[in-house]
Write an enzyme that holds these catalytic residues in place. Structure first.
Site, mmCIF file in Angstrom:
data_model
loop_
_atom_site.group_PDB
_atom_site.id
_atom_site.type_symbol
_atom_site.label_atom_id
_atom_site.label_comp_id
_atom_site.label_asym_id
_atom_site.label_seq_id
_atom_site.Cartn_x
_atom_site.Cartn_y
_atom_site.Cartn_z
ATOM 1 C CB THR A 59 -32.609 6.004 8.118
ATOM 2 O OG1 THR A 59 -33.241 4.855 8.255
ATOM 3 C CG2 THR A 59 -31.191 6.097 8.427
ATOM 4 N N GLY A 60 -34.590 5.977 10.857
ATOM 5 C CA GLY A 60 -34.690 5.480 12.226
ATOM 6 C C GLY A 60 -36.069 5.697 12.626
ATOM 7 N NE ARG A 105 -44.936 6.438 11.469
ATOM 8 C CZ ARG A 105 -43.694 6.320 10.891
ATOM 9 N NH1 ARG A 105 -43.329 5.801 9.698
ATOM 10 N NH2 ARG A 105 -42.715 6.389 11.823
ATOM 11 N N GLY A 116 -39.227 7.412 13.148
ATOM 12 C CA GLY A 116 -39.481 8.567 12.560
ATOM 13 C C GLY A 116 -40.020 9.564 13.496
ATOM 14 N N GLY A 122 -44.262 9.162 8.627
ATOM 15 C CA GLY A 122 -43.087 9.167 9.419
ATOM 16 C C GLY A 122 -42.201 10.527 8.925
ATOM 17 C CG ASP A 123 -38.029 10.182 9.829
ATOM 18 O OD1 ASP A 123 -38.839 9.472 9.623
ATOM 19 O OD2 ASP A 123 -36.911 10.555 9.752
ATOM 20 C CB THR A 159 -35.505 4.344 5.455
ATOM 21 O OG1 THR A 159 -36.944 4.069 5.916
ATOM 22 C CG2 THR A 159 -35.641 5.875 4.990
HETATM 23 N N1 ASP Z 1 -37.656 7.003 9.335
HETATM 24 C C1 ASP Z 1 -38.559 5.965 9.017
HETATM 25 C C2 ASP Z 1 -39.963 6.136 9.406
HETATM 26 O O1 ASP Z 1 -40.210 6.382 10.426
HETATM 27 C C3 ASP Z 1 -38.245 4.458 8.836
HETATM 28 C C4 ASP Z 1 -36.751 4.226 8.796
HETATM 29 O O2 ASP Z 1 -36.012 5.091 8.444
HETATM 30 O O3 ASP Z 1 -36.404 3.243 9.325
HETATM 31 O O4 ASP Z 1 -40.860 6.071 8.396
#
Ligand code: ASP
Length: 343
Positions: free
Chosen positions: A260-261, A237, A263, A239-240, A209
């Site tokens: 990032t992470g 789905r 979500g 995400g965040d 991301t």
């Molecule tokens: N945050 C992103 C999501 O959950 C994925 C990521 O940042 O690696 O869609």
């Protein structure tokens, strides 16, 4: 002598008043730079032992280029909005990152992208979720921010809107990359065999991301985030990354944040906004706020990931609780690009 004492007294009085009236938000860590920009290219199990030299070099070079692009805008006196958009567009075009070209695949074998944008001057925001035909999702998010009365659009409606704003439309196959396709196949196979994924497959699940936060010469902060989400995601789905307050936040009074992470955790714990709120209501510095949310609260809750952030005085924070995060920043005369924790 009496005159000197009087002078000193008024000097101190003036200094303490201006300190207070400038706000109670703690941002006075270093001298304020003319501009600042910080980027990320995803956080996760990024370990040197799993990385080829070539791959590492490619990522470092790409991050330098993304910073070069954004910094050139800011140096010229351009807006933080332009710096963030240009820098993220470059990363979306790079197959190295999980955004735009190089986005991960859904369970159904499609690419569905999310992006968001926020402007700290007026806290206007724009976001798109689940789009598959717009080459630069970050530009679609900016169009929602600037050209619509809404904050968030999804699916076909978001694509129709982006198209109506003259953004480049591509066939969904444009987003295909072999690496991401193979990654989906390995995950599907491991599901059907009920076998464990290897560390590097797990890495591929949600990597790359991208995000950017910039402070321009006028003191305006902008933040943006763009992603393909998580490999094998199902049922549209989201995400965040397109959620304001979770994946992206910006307020000139405090800071700008891009996340990032994992979500689902970032949504539930409103990570980006919480960092700004700790500064606004808790009197914390950006660094303290980032540490509390990423390395304390999220860790306690089991959420993995990180953020890049900058405050109104150009202080930078890049906290993460995973082994690595592609990250870097630039200020006049200063440049940092890092990947691993112990980089
Ligand atoms: N945050 C992103 C999501 O959950 C994925 C990521 O940042 O690696 O869609």
């Amino acid at each position: 002598m009496a005159r000197v004492i009087l002078f000193l007294f008024f000097g101190i009085l003036l200094f303490s008043c201006s300190e207070k009236s400038s706000s109670t938000v703690k941002t006075m860590e270093v001298e304020k730079p003319e501009y600042a920009i910080v980027i990320h290219g995803g956080a996760g199990t990024i370990l040197k032992k799993n990385m080829t030299q070539e791959n590492e070099k490619a990522h470092r070079e790409a991050m330098h280029t993304a910073l070069d692009i954004g910094e050139a805008v800011l140096k010229e006196g351009g807006s933080s909005l332009d710096a963030v958009e240009q820098s993220i567009k470059f990363m979306e075009d790079s197959p190295l990152f999980n955004a735009g070209k190089g986005a991960v695949f859904t369970h159904a074998g499609t690419n569905e992208m999310d992006a968001s944008f926020m402007y700290g001057k007026d806290q206007n925001a724009g976001a798109v979720g689940g789009i598959s035909t717009i080459r630069h999702p970050i530009s679609a998010a900016r169009a929602v921010l600037e050209k619509s009365e809404h904050v968030m659009m999804a699916g076909k409606g978001a694509e129709d809107f982006a198209k109506s704003q003259g953004l480049e439309v591509v066939d969904p196959s444009y987003f295909y990359t072999e690496r991401r396709w193979k990654s989906l196949q390995r995950i599907l196979n491991s599901e059907s065999d009920k076998t464990e994924l290897s560390e590097s497959d797990d890495v591929d699940k949600k990597h790359g991301t991208v995000g950017c936060v910039a402070l321009d010469k006028d003191g305006n902060i902008a933040a943006g985030t763009s992603t393909g989400g998580m490999t094998n995601k199902k049922f549209n789905r989201i995400g965040d990354s397109p959620i304001i307050g979770a994946g992206t936040f910006a307020d000139n009074a405090t800071c700008g944040v891009s996340s990032t992470g994992h979500g689902e955790y970032f949504i539930r714990y409103t990570v980006a906004r919480d960092i700004a709120a700790l500064m606004e209501y808790g009197g914390k510095s950006l660094k303290e706020a980032g540490e509390i949310i990423i390395n304390k609260k999220l860790v306690e809750k089991g959420g993995t990931g990180g953020v890049v952030a900058l405050d109104r005085n150009g202080n930078i924070a890049m906290p993460f609780n995973t082994p690595g995060m592609y990250r870097g920043y630039a200020k006049p005369g200063e440049r940092v690009v890092k990947i691993y924790k112990e980089d």
